[in-house]
Write a protein that holds these residues in place. Structure first.
Motif, PDB file in Angstrom:
ATOM      1  N   CYS A 127       0.827  -1.217   0.000  1.00 21.71           N
ATOM      2  CA  CYS A 127       0.000   0.000   0.000  1.00 21.71           C
ATOM      3  C   CYS A 127       0.856   1.258   0.000  1.00 21.71           C
ATOM      4  N   SER A 153       0.108   4.053  -2.626  1.00 23.52           N
ATOM      5  CA  SER A 153      -0.352   5.363  -2.155  1.00 23.52           C
ATOM      6  C   SER A 153       0.246   6.520  -2.952  1.00 23.52           C
ATOM      7  N   PHE A 180       1.441   9.162  -0.474  1.00 25.45           N
ATOM      8  CA  PHE A 180       0.266   9.632   0.273  1.00 25.45           C
ATOM      9  C   PHE A 180      -0.659  10.510  -0.566  1.00 25.45           C
ATOM     10  N   ARG A 186      -2.865   9.115  -2.754  1.00 28.00           N
ATOM     11  CA  ARG A 186      -4.085   8.327  -2.945  1.00 28.00           C
ATOM     12  C   ARG A 186      -4.608   7.942  -1.565  1.00 28.00           C
ATOM     13  N   SER A 199      -3.296   4.980   1.329  1.00 27.53           N
ATOM     14  CA  SER A 199      -2.628   5.688   2.429  1.00 27.53           C
ATOM     15  C   SER A 199      -3.207   5.273   3.775  1.00 27.53           C
TER      16      SER A 199
END
Length: 107
Positions: A19, A23, A26, A28, A32
């Motif tokens: 993830c 992300s 950060f 998305r 995030s």
């Protein structure tokens, strides 16, 4: 049972790390948020696993297998380069993890 908790910890850690990539720094929202969810669950399972597993062995397995799995995901899912040096390095990590595990069982 402790090794099942450790396995769950590794899988959730790998999901959290994946993830991080998803992300996009950060930018998305869902990936995030999932970073913290997956890492929180991972640490919960890891903490429970450490009740019965030596911390040196548990952490080596958690980190080593996490690196191996993330390397595979990077290669397959994100089309990252996989070189012979990377493969050999991952093999050495796995050998080290097995060695630590065997040294603990010898006592």
């Amino acid at each position: 049972m402790s090794y099942l908790y450790l396995t769950a910890a590794i899988l959730f850690e790998v999901c959290g790390t994946t993830c991080m990539k998803l992300s996009e720094g950060f930018t998305r929202v869902l990936p995030s948020i999932l970073i913290f969810v997956f890492y929180g669950i991972s640490f919960m399972f890891f903490t429970i696993a450490l009740k019965k597993i030596d911390v040196s062995v548990g952490y080596a397995i958690w980190a080593g297998l996490g690196v191996a799995m993330i390397s595979f995901i990077g290669f397959v899912g994100f089309h990252e380069q996989m070189t012979l040096v990377k493969l050999m390095s991952i093999a050495l990590i796995i050998i080290g993890v097995v060695g630590l595990h065997l040294s603990t069982n010898a006592h």
